[in-house]
Design an enzyme around this catalytic site. Structure first.
Site, PDB file in Angstrom:
ATOM      1  N   HIS A  50       0.849  -1.198   0.000  1.00 34.57           N
ATOM      2  CA  HIS A  50       0.000   0.000   0.000  1.00 34.57           C
ATOM      3  C   HIS A  50       0.881   1.244   0.000  1.00 34.57           C
ATOM      4  CE1 HIS A  50      -3.419  -2.616   0.818  1.00 34.57           C
ATOM      5  NE2 HIS A  50      -2.587  -3.268   1.616  1.00 34.57           N
ATOM      6  N   SER A  83       3.747 -15.594   3.596  1.00 31.65           N
ATOM      7  CA  SER A  83       2.341 -15.440   3.258  1.00 31.65           C
ATOM      8  C   SER A  83       1.677 -14.380   4.136  1.00 31.65           C
ATOM      9  CB  SER A  83       1.654 -16.791   3.444  1.00 31.65           C
ATOM     10  OG  SER A  83       0.301 -16.702   3.111  1.00 31.65           O
ATOM     11  N   ALA A 101       5.641 -14.637   8.043  1.00 28.31           N
ATOM     12  CA  ALA A 101       4.252 -14.681   7.591  1.00 28.31           C
ATOM     13  C   ALA A 101       3.355 -13.881   8.532  1.00 28.31           C
ATOM     14  CB  ALA A 101       3.778 -16.129   7.511  1.00 28.31           C
ATOM     15  N   THR A 106       5.674  -1.565   8.964  1.00 28.80           N
ATOM     16  CA  THR A 106       5.337  -0.141   9.015  1.00 28.80           C
ATOM     17  C   THR A 106       6.577   0.748   9.025  1.00 28.80           C
ATOM     18  OG1 THR A 106       5.258  -0.186  11.429  1.00 28.80           O
ATOM     19  CG2 THR A 106       3.186  -0.601  10.267  1.00 28.80           C
ATOM     20  N   ARG A 121       8.883  -6.162  13.855  1.00 26.91           N
ATOM     21  CA  ARG A 121      10.064  -5.744  14.606  1.00 26.91           C
ATOM     22  C   ARG A 121      11.239  -6.622  14.185  1.00 26.91           C
ATOM     23  NH1 ARG A 121       7.665  -1.550  16.121  1.00 26.91           N
ATOM     24  NH2 ARG A 121       6.406  -1.478  17.983  1.00 26.91           N
ATOM     25  N   ARG A 124      16.237 -10.739  14.476  1.00 26.28           N
ATOM     26  CA  ARG A 124      17.686 -10.923  14.539  1.00 26.28           C
ATOM     27  C   ARG A 124      18.285 -10.685  13.164  1.00 26.28           C
ATOM     28  NH1 ARG A 124      19.393 -16.039  12.498  1.00 26.28           N
ATOM     29  NH2 ARG A 124      17.649 -17.453  12.218  1.00 26.28           N
TER      30      ARG A 124
END
Length: 176
Positions: A50, A83, A101, A106, A121, A124
């Site tokens: 998006h 996925s 997945a 963001t 987040r 590693r």
């Protein structure tokens, strides 16, 4: 190379896919703000991108009348997106990354990282890049540990191993 458009009037505009890119079934590849996917990247089913956001600052106007802003999305080379991954506007995913997945990305992700979650987040680092005589090598954590031990043994600064004959010899043995 394949180039796809988000509008019938401007075929070939806004979405660029590198060579050997694979995108799974039932994916939404939005490109109004620009989408670039690097070569050899594989993407699972139900992927969505998006590369634009609706403006909603003015409470006196309907959101749909406030327009959009667009920064675009860039996904690096040699990445694997699982996925049902969603990538939002302004995100840059570095080379050699894996996105778990179901993740919603963001924020931008540096090279060689495993990320996951909602929001995604860093979990590693997955590959360590070492350059010796301008040749780039990728290693996992275990091999990096062995290289660090070798550097300590020979009193070599690990952060400055480029052009070091001992390390170059070790690296060639690892890759044989």
């Amino acid at each position: 190379q394949v180039i796809i458009s988000t509008t019938f009037g401007n075929l070939g505009q806004f979405i660029t896919l590198g060579n050997h890119v694979a995108i799974g079934e039932f994916s939404y590849v939005g490109g109004a703000g620009g989408l670039e996917i690097g070569e050899n990247t594989i993407i699972g089913q139900y992927f969505s991108s998006h590369p634009e956001n609706h403006n909603f600052i003015d409470k006196s106007l309907l959101i749909r009348l406030q327009g959009v802003n667009r920064q675009g999305i860039k996904i690096g080379k040699n990445c694997w997106l699982g996925s049902k991954v969603t990538i939002l506007d302004g995100v840059i995913i570095g080379d050699n990354c894996v996105v778990a997945a179901g993740s919603v990305v963001t924020n931008s992700v540096p090279d060689n990282m495993l990320v996951g979650g909602v929001p995604a987040r860093i979990i590693r680092k997955i590959f360590y890049t070492i350059s010796v005589n301008n040749i780039h090598y990728y290693f996992n954590e275990e091999t990096i540990g062995k290289l660090e031990e070798l550097c300590k043994l020979y009193n070599i600064d690990f952060s400055a191993i480029d052009n070091n004959a001992i390390i170059e010899s070790f690296i060639h043995r690892v890759y044989e």
